[in-house]
Design a protein around this motif. Structure first.
Motif, PDB file in Angstrom:
ATOM      1  N   MET A   1       0.831  -1.204   0.000  1.00  0.00           N
ATOM      2  CA  MET A   1       0.000   0.000   0.000  1.00  0.00           C
ATOM      3  C   MET A   1       0.870   1.259   0.000  1.00  0.00           C
ATOM      4  SD  MET A   1      -3.076  -1.122   2.588  1.00  0.00           S
ATOM      5  CE  MET A   1      -3.786   0.517   2.629  1.00  0.00           C
ATOM      6  N   GLU A   2       1.951   1.225   0.765  1.00  0.00           N
ATOM      7  CA  GLU A   2       2.868   2.368   0.797  1.00  0.00           C
ATOM      8  C   GLU A   2       3.506   2.588  -0.572  1.00  0.00           C
ATOM      9  OE1 GLU A   2       5.612   1.470   3.946  1.00  0.00           O
ATOM     10  OE2 GLU A   2       4.127   1.843   5.509  1.00  0.00           O
ATOM     11  N   HIS A   3       3.972   1.516  -1.216  1.00  0.00           N
ATOM     12  CA  HIS A   3       4.604   1.619  -2.543  1.00  0.00           C
ATOM     13  C   HIS A   3       3.628   2.140  -3.590  1.00  0.00           C
ATOM     14  CE1 HIS A   3       8.356  -0.093  -1.280  1.00  0.00           C
ATOM     15  NE2 HIS A   3       7.836  -1.278  -1.005  1.00  0.00           N
ATOM     16  N   LEU A   4       2.366   1.784  -3.455  1.00  0.00           N
ATOM     17  CA  LEU A   4       1.356   2.227  -4.414  1.00  0.00           C
ATOM     18  C   LEU A   4       0.791   3.610  -4.074  1.00  0.00           C
ATOM     19  CD1 LEU A   4      -0.622  -1.111  -4.857  1.00  0.00           C
ATOM     20  CD2 LEU A   4       0.920  -0.036  -6.515  1.00  0.00           C
ATOM     21  N   GLY A   5       1.160   4.108  -2.918  1.00  0.00           N
ATOM     22  CA  GLY A   5       0.648   5.404  -2.497  1.00  0.00           C
ATOM     23  C   GLY A   5      -0.815   5.375  -2.107  1.00  0.00           C
ATOM     24  N   LEU A   6      -1.305   4.199  -1.705  1.00  0.00           N
ATOM     25  CA  LEU A   6      -2.708   4.063  -1.308  1.00  0.00           C
ATOM     26  C   LEU A   6      -2.916   4.652   0.077  1.00  0.00           C
ATOM     27  CD1 LEU A   6      -3.438   0.413  -2.471  1.00  0.00           C
ATOM     28  CD2 LEU A   6      -4.056   2.539  -3.628  1.00  0.00           C
ATOM     29  N   LYS A   7      -3.940   5.458   0.207  1.00  0.00           N
ATOM     30  CA  LYS A   7      -4.288   6.047   1.499  1.00  0.00           C
ATOM     31  C   LYS A   7      -5.297   5.134   2.192  1.00  0.00           C
ATOM     32  CE  LYS A   7      -1.850   9.661   0.550  1.00  0.00           C
ATOM     33  NZ  LYS A   7      -0.448   9.401   0.719  1.00  0.00           N
ATOM     34  N   GLY A   8      -5.428   5.314   3.467  1.00  0.00           N
ATOM     35  CA  GLY A   8      -6.377   4.504   4.218  1.00  0.00           C
ATOM     36  C   GLY A   8      -5.673   3.400   4.973  1.00  0.00           C
ATOM     37  N   GLU A   9      -6.484   2.593   5.640  1.00  0.00           N
ATOM     38  CA  GLU A   9      -5.971   1.517   6.474  1.00  0.00           C
ATOM     39  C   GLU A   9      -6.582   0.192   6.044  1.00  0.00           C
ATOM     40  OE1 GLU A   9      -7.422   3.068  10.176  1.00  0.00           O
ATOM     41  OE2 GLU A   9      -5.487   3.957  10.651  1.00  0.00           O
ATOM     42  N   ILE A  10      -5.914  -0.867   6.372  1.00  0.00           N
ATOM     43  CA  ILE A  10      -6.458  -2.204   6.127  1.00  0.00           C
ATOM     44  C   ILE A  10      -7.601  -2.425   7.107  1.00  0.00           C
ATOM     45  CG2 ILE A  10      -5.997  -4.683   6.207  1.00  0.00           C
ATOM     46  CD1 ILE A  10      -3.001  -3.978   5.716  1.00  0.00           C
ATOM     47  N   GLU A  11      -8.773  -2.753   6.583  1.00  0.00           N
ATOM     48  CA  GLU A  11      -9.897  -3.092   7.463  1.00  0.00           C
ATOM     49  C   GLU A  11      -9.726  -4.529   7.936  1.00  0.00           C
ATOM     50  OE1 GLU A  11     -14.716  -3.511   7.268  1.00  0.00           O
ATOM     51  OE2 GLU A  11     -13.755  -1.966   6.054  1.00  0.00           O
ATOM     52  N   ASP A  12      -9.596  -5.437   6.999  1.00  0.00           N
ATOM     53  CA  ASP A  12      -9.252  -6.813   7.323  1.00  0.00           C
ATOM     54  C   ASP A  12      -8.706  -7.502   6.086  1.00  0.00           C
ATOM     55  OD1 ASP A  12     -11.560  -7.747   5.856  1.00  0.00           O
ATOM     56  OD2 ASP A  12     -12.760  -7.753   7.666  1.00  0.00           O
ATOM     57  N   VAL A  13      -8.058  -8.622   6.313  1.00  0.00           N
ATOM     58  CA  VAL A  13      -7.536  -9.456   5.237  1.00  0.00           C
ATOM     59  C   VAL A  13      -8.216 -10.805   5.370  1.00  0.00           C
ATOM     60  CG1 VAL A  13      -5.490 -10.582   4.277  1.00  0.00           C
ATOM     61  CG2 VAL A  13      -5.290  -8.284   5.255  1.00  0.00           C
ATOM     62  N   LEU A  14      -8.763 -11.304   4.280  1.00  0.00           N
ATOM     63  CA  LEU A  14      -9.454 -12.588   4.286  1.00  0.00           C
ATOM     64  C   LEU A  14      -8.669 -13.578   3.440  1.00  0.00           C
ATOM     65  CD1 LEU A  14     -11.880 -14.477   4.777  1.00  0.00           C
ATOM     66  CD2 LEU A  14     -12.941 -13.436   2.757  1.00  0.00           C
ATOM     67  N   ILE A  15      -8.372 -14.723   4.029  1.00  0.00           N
ATOM     68  CA  ILE A  15      -7.717 -15.812   3.310  1.00  0.00           C
ATOM     69  C   ILE A  15      -8.690 -16.979   3.316  1.00  0.00           C
ATOM     70  CG2 ILE A  15      -5.761 -17.398   3.266  1.00  0.00           C
ATOM     71  CD1 ILE A  15      -4.228 -15.186   4.887  1.00  0.00           C
ATOM     72  N   THR A  16      -9.050 -17.449   2.126  1.00  0.00           N
ATOM     73  CA  THR A  16      -9.982 -18.570   2.043  1.00  0.00           C
ATOM     74  C   THR A  16      -9.220 -19.833   1.675  1.00  0.00           C
ATOM     75  OG1 THR A  16     -10.506 -18.065  -0.261  1.00  0.00           O
ATOM     76  CG2 THR A  16     -11.934 -17.135   1.398  1.00  0.00           C
ATOM     77  N   LEU A  17      -9.449 -20.868   2.439  1.00  0.00           N
ATOM     78  CA  LEU A  17      -8.885 -22.189   2.175  1.00  0.00           C
ATOM     79  C   LEU A  17     -10.054 -23.125   1.861  1.00  0.00           C
ATOM     80  CD1 LEU A  17      -6.350 -22.375   5.152  1.00  0.00           C
ATOM     81  CD2 LEU A  17      -5.937 -21.553   2.833  1.00  0.00           C
ATOM     82  N   GLY A  18      -9.758 -24.317   1.462  1.00  0.00           N
ATOM     83  CA  GLY A  18     -10.816 -25.261   1.119  1.00  0.00           C
ATOM     84  C   GLY A  18     -11.819 -25.490   2.230  1.00  0.00           C
ATOM     85  N   SER A  19     -11.343 -25.546   3.473  1.00  0.00           N
ATOM     86  CA  SER A  19     -12.246 -25.840   4.588  1.00  0.00           C
ATOM     87  C   SER A  19     -12.242 -24.771   5.677  1.00  0.00           C
ATOM     88  CB  SER A  19     -11.873 -27.187   5.215  1.00  0.00           C
ATOM     89  OG  SER A  19     -10.559 -27.124   5.751  1.00  0.00           O
ATOM     90  N   GLN A  20     -11.500 -23.687   5.470  1.00  0.00           N
ATOM     91  CA  GLN A  20     -11.386 -22.665   6.506  1.00  0.00           C
ATOM     92  C   GLN A  20     -11.368 -21.254   5.921  1.00  0.00           C
ATOM     93  OE1 GLN A  20      -7.673 -23.566   8.442  1.00  0.00           O
ATOM     94  NE2 GLN A  20      -8.522 -25.268   9.610  1.00  0.00           N
ATOM     95  N   TYR A  21     -11.755 -20.301   6.766  1.00  0.00           N
ATOM     96  CA  TYR A  21     -11.542 -18.880   6.519  1.00  0.00           C
ATOM     97  C   TYR A  21     -10.554 -18.392   7.575  1.00  0.00           C
ATOM     98  CZ  TYR A  21     -15.975 -18.740   3.871  1.00  0.00           C
ATOM     99  OH  TYR A  21     -16.993 -18.948   2.968  1.00  0.00           O
ATOM    100  N   HIS A  22      -9.616 -17.554   7.170  1.00  0.00           N
ATOM    101  CA  HIS A  22      -8.691 -16.919   8.106  1.00  0.00           C
ATOM    102  C   HIS A  22      -8.878 -15.417   7.945  1.00  0.00           C
ATOM    103  CE1 HIS A  22      -5.893 -20.473   8.923  1.00  0.00           C
ATOM    104  NE2 HIS A  22      -6.877 -20.929   8.157  1.00  0.00           N
ATOM    105  N   ILE A  23      -9.221 -14.739   9.038  1.00  0.00           N
ATOM    106  CA  ILE A  23      -9.449 -13.298   9.009  1.00  0.00           C
ATOM    107  C   ILE A  23      -8.391 -12.613   9.870  1.00  0.00           C
ATOM    108  CG2 ILE A  23     -11.064 -11.414   9.459  1.00  0.00           C
ATOM    109  CD1 ILE A  23     -13.338 -13.501   9.304  1.00  0.00           C
ATOM    110  N   LEU A  24      -7.726 -11.632   9.284  1.00  0.00           N
ATOM    111  CA  LEU A  24      -6.723 -10.830   9.982  1.00  0.00           C
ATOM    112  C   LEU A  24      -7.278  -9.413  10.063  1.00  0.00           C
ATOM    113  CD1 LEU A  24      -3.667 -11.921   7.800  1.00  0.00           C
ATOM    114  CD2 LEU A  24      -4.633 -13.137   9.732  1.00  0.00           C
TER     115      LEU A  24
END
Length: 113
Positions: free
Chosen positions: A50-73
């Motif tokens: 985000m810094e390299h791209l010059g994107l403003k704002g903050e990460i709300e959350d990151v979602l990683i989807t696996l075959g049987s699970q969701y991981h939320i950061l």
């Protein structure tokens, strides 16, 4: 956070060190300390990008989807939460992703760090 339907484990993580400050759940197939350290790299990489791209704002959350699970950061934005994120692992078949994200936001708002 273990009251979130389908929750398999959760952690409060310091992404400056990669250390889990506290965990609930997990087990032999889900080592939350290892997962916390690994997901610290995800948060750092996204922040750097985000810094390299010059994107403003903050990460709300990151979602990683696996075959049987969701991981939320979810990085904490509350006072005293700088450098911390909530990590939640859900059983994909037993959880409602939208409701889990809503509950995680609510938990963040109630959390006093």
């Amino acid at each position: 956070m273990t009251s979130v339907e389908g929750s398999l484990g959760t952690a409060l993580v310091d992404y400056t060190s990669g250390m889990a400050l506290g965990t609930l759940g997990g087990g032999k197939d889900l080592d939350l300390n290892v997962a916390a350290a690994g997901n610290t790299d995800v948060i750092r990489a996204k922040t750097r990008t985000m810094e390299h791209l010059g994107l403003k704002g903050e990460i709300e959350d990151v979602l990683i989807t696996l075959g049987s699970q969701y991981h939320i950061l979810r990085p904490l934005k509350s006072r005293g939460g700088n450098g911390l994120f909530l990590y939640l692992v859900l059983d994909r078949g037993k959880s409602n992703l939208a409701m889990a994200r809503h509950q995680l936001k609510s938990i963040e708002n109630q959390l006093d760090v």
